[in-house]
Design a protein around this motif. Structure first.
Motif, PDB file in Angstrom:
ATOM      1  N   CYS A   1      20.182  39.362  96.770  1.00 32.24           N
ATOM      2  CA  CYS A   1      20.615  40.750  96.567  1.00 32.24           C
ATOM      3  C   CYS A   1      21.671  40.811  95.469  1.00 32.24           C
ATOM      4  N   LEU A   2      22.610  39.858  95.502  1.00 30.20           N
ATOM      5  CA  LEU A   2      23.696  39.845  94.522  1.00 30.20           C
ATOM      6  C   LEU A   2      23.166  39.656  93.108  1.00 30.20           C
ATOM      7  N   LYS A   3      22.082  38.902  92.966  1.00 27.67           N
ATOM      8  CA  LYS A   3      21.470  38.708  91.649  1.00 27.67           C
ATOM      9  C   LYS A   3      20.707  39.951  91.201  1.00 27.67           C
ATOM     10  N   GLU A   4      20.134  40.685  92.156  1.00 25.71           N
ATOM     11  CA  GLU A   4      19.305  41.853  91.844  1.00 25.71           C
ATOM     12  C   GLU A   4      20.131  43.100  91.520  1.00 25.71           C
ATOM     13  N   LEU A   5      21.262  43.270  92.150  1.00 20.83           N
ATOM     14  CA  LEU A   5      22.038  44.514  92.016  1.00 20.83           C
ATOM     15  C   LEU A   5      22.397  44.876  90.574  1.00 20.83           C
ATOM     16  N   PRO A   6      22.815  43.947  89.712  1.00 27.83           N
ATOM     17  CA  PRO A   6      23.084  44.335  88.316  1.00 27.83           C
ATOM     18  C   PRO A   6      21.838  44.869  87.592  1.00 27.83           C
ATOM     19  N   ASP A   7      20.660  44.303  87.878  1.00 27.01           N
ATOM     20  CA  ASP A   7      19.426  44.815  87.269  1.00 27.01           C
ATOM     21  C   ASP A   7      19.135  46.237  87.753  1.00 27.01           C
ATOM     22  N   LEU A   8      19.397  46.479  89.037  1.00 24.97           N
ATOM     23  CA  LEU A   8      19.195  47.837  89.569  1.00 24.97           C
ATOM     24  C   LEU A   8      20.176  48.819  88.940  1.00 24.97           C
ATOM     25  N   GLN A   9      21.406  48.370  88.690  1.00 27.39           N
ATOM     26  CA  GLN A   9      22.393  49.230  88.026  1.00 27.39           C
ATOM     27  C   GLN A   9      21.914  49.604  86.628  1.00 27.39           C
ATOM     28  N   ASP A  10      21.455  48.619  85.869  1.00 26.69           N
ATOM     29  CA  ASP A  10      20.950  48.886  84.520  1.00 26.69           C
ATOM     30  C   ASP A  10      19.753  49.838  84.570  1.00 26.69           C
ATOM     31  N   PHE A  11      18.840  49.599  85.494  1.00 27.44           N
ATOM     32  CA  PHE A  11      17.662  50.444  85.653  1.00 27.44           C
ATOM     33  C   PHE A  11      18.072  51.874  86.010  1.00 27.44           C
ATOM     34  N   SER A  12      19.001  51.998  86.937  1.00 30.04           N
ATOM     35  CA  SER A  12      19.478  53.320  87.352  1.00 30.04           C
ATOM     36  C   SER A  12      20.078  54.079  86.176  1.00 30.04           C
ATOM     37  N   GLN A  13      20.907  53.405  85.396  1.00 35.31           N
ATOM     38  CA  GLN A  13      21.519  54.041  84.228  1.00 35.31           C
ATOM     39  C   GLN A  13      20.460  54.533  83.247  1.00 35.31           C
TER      40      GLN A  13
ATOM     41  N   GLY B   1      20.907  52.726  97.057  1.00 37.24           N
ATOM     42  CA  GLY B   1      21.130  51.481  97.779  1.00 37.24           C
ATOM     43  C   GLY B   1      21.441  51.744  99.239  1.00 37.24           C
ATOM     44  N   VAL B   2      20.932  50.876 100.110  1.00 39.01           N
ATOM     45  CA  VAL B   2      21.256  50.933 101.532  1.00 39.01           C
ATOM     46  C   VAL B   2      21.837  49.572 101.912  1.00 39.01           C
ATOM     47  N   ALA B   3      23.143  49.550 102.122  1.00 38.41           N
ATOM     48  CA  ALA B   3      23.837  48.318 102.470  1.00 38.41           C
ATOM     49  C   ALA B   3      23.716  48.073 103.965  1.00 38.41           C
ATOM     50  N   LEU B   4      23.142  46.946 104.323  1.00 33.11           N
ATOM     51  CA  LEU B   4      23.066  46.540 105.727  1.00 33.11           C
ATOM     52  C   LEU B   4      24.299  45.685 105.988  1.00 33.11           C
TER      53      LEU B   4
ATOM     54  N   ARG C   1      30.530  47.410  89.892  1.00 32.09           N
ATOM     55  CA  ARG C   1      30.565  48.714  89.218  1.00 32.09           C
ATOM     56  C   ARG C   1      29.235  49.458  89.379  1.00 32.09           C
ATOM     57  N   LEU C   2      28.749  49.497  90.610  1.00 30.01           N
ATOM     58  CA  LEU C   2      27.504  50.203  90.899  1.00 30.01           C
ATOM     59  C   LEU C   2      27.785  51.696  90.931  1.00 30.01           C
ATOM     60  N   THR C   3      27.040  52.461  90.158  1.00 32.82           N
ATOM     61  CA  THR C   3      27.274  53.907  90.088  1.00 32.82           C
ATOM     62  C   THR C   3      26.206  54.723  90.805  1.00 32.82           C
ATOM     63  N   TYR C   4      25.111  54.098  91.188  1.00 33.51           N
ATOM     64  CA  TYR C   4      24.088  54.842  91.922  1.00 33.51           C
ATOM     65  C   TYR C   4      24.505  54.956  93.390  1.00 33.51           C
ATOM     66  N   PRO C   5      23.962  55.945  94.109  1.00 34.43           N
ATOM     67  CA  PRO C   5      24.401  56.183  95.489  1.00 34.43           C
ATOM     68  C   PRO C   5      24.235  54.943  96.374  1.00 34.43           C
ATOM     69  N   GLN C   6      25.256  54.697  97.187  1.00 34.34           N
ATOM     70  CA  GLN C   6      25.237  53.602  98.145  1.00 34.34           C
ATOM     71  C   GLN C   6      25.428  54.179  99.542  1.00 34.34           C
ATOM     72  N   LEU C   7      24.501  53.847 100.404  1.00 38.80           N
ATOM     73  CA  LEU C   7      24.549  54.272 101.792  1.00 38.80           C
ATOM     74  C   LEU C   7      24.824  53.035 102.632  1.00 38.80           C
ATOM     75  N   VAL C   8      25.180  53.237 103.884  1.00 39.09           N
ATOM     76  CA  VAL C   8      25.471  52.092 104.737  1.00 39.09           C
ATOM     77  C   VAL C   8      24.732  52.228 106.062  1.00 39.09           C
ATOM     78  N   GLU C   9      24.243  51.098 106.495  1.00 38.30           N
ATOM     79  CA  GLU C   9      23.558  50.986 107.782  1.00 38.30           C
ATOM     80  C   GLU C   9      24.114  49.726 108.419  1.00 38.30           C
ATOM     81  N   GLY C  10      25.111  49.883 109.245  1.00 40.39           N
ATOM     82  CA  GLY C  10      25.857  48.747 109.759  1.00 40.39           C
ATOM     83  C   GLY C  10      25.174  47.891 110.796  1.00 40.39           C
ATOM     84  N   ASP C  11      24.020  48.298 111.304  1.00 38.86           N
ATOM     85  CA  ASP C  11      23.377  47.504 112.352  1.00 38.86           C
ATOM     86  C   ASP C  11      22.762  46.227 111.826  1.00 38.86           C
TER      87      ASP C  11
END
Length: 178
Positions: free
Chosen positions: A74-86, A99-102, A116-126
């Motif tokens: 996930c940590l490797k993928e998130l920067p690519d998703l940020q670039d894609f989102s931008q 993003g949905v953070a578990l 520095r993720l700027t796209y929406p981040q949601l949380v699902e703590g379970d």
């Protein structure tokens, strides 16, 4: 039991102790891929505690990405998703990344801020599988992504990290520009 049999049994127990927890994070194919079906009604909270739902992004394609701060891929993928989102933000039919953070809120916020993720981040703590199970990810593979068209129909699901070439294909599949 002979000592040889006991050693084999101990070795098997050791292997299972190590392998079984790791198996839930492998990337087997999704057995219940719901492509072509309507996305379920889902609700979360954002990192500030405000309610959020999948329906609020209807009218534009959505890439829903499940991740966790403790997930290496996930940590490797998130920067690519940020670039894609931008890149998609300025396009009228661009894919909206969500993003949905578990994870717990504090860990998710810390990683959002660090990357520095700027796209929406949601949380699902379970934790896994959570709402990702509604898309066929019943074992909780992370990262896990879902592409939903502007009308709320699931187009694709993917276990494991998405790479820039995958993201370009997904944008095209959703009717947007890569």
């Amino acid at each position: 039991m002979t000592s040889s049999a006991l050693r084999r049994l101990a070795l098997l127990a050791t292997v299972l102790t190590i392998a079984l927890p790791m198996a839930s994070f492998a990337a087997p194919p999704t057995t219940a891929a719901p492509a072509g079906q309507a996305a379920p009604v889902l609700h979360w909270t954002d990192l500030d505690g405000a309610p959020a739902s999948l329906a609020q992004w209807r009218g534009r394609p959505v890439l829903l990405n499940y991740w966790a701060s403790w997930c290496g891929p996930c940590l490797k993928e998130l920067p690519d998703l940020q670039d894609f989102s931008q890149a998609q933000t300025s396009r009228p039919n661009g894919v909206h990344v969500v993003g949905v953070a578990l994870d717990d809120v504090e860990s998710a916020k810390a990683l959002r801020d660090q990357l520095r993720l700027t796209y929406p981040q949601l949380v699902e703590g379970d934790g896994p599988p959570g709402t990702a199970a509604a898309f066929g990810n019943r074992i909780g593979t992370l990262p896990f992504s879902v592409l939903i068209d502007a009308h709320g129909t699931v187009l694709q699901v993917h276990n494991g990290p998405l790479h820039p070439a995958d993201l370009a294909r997904w944008a095209a599949a959703a009717g947007g520009a890569p």
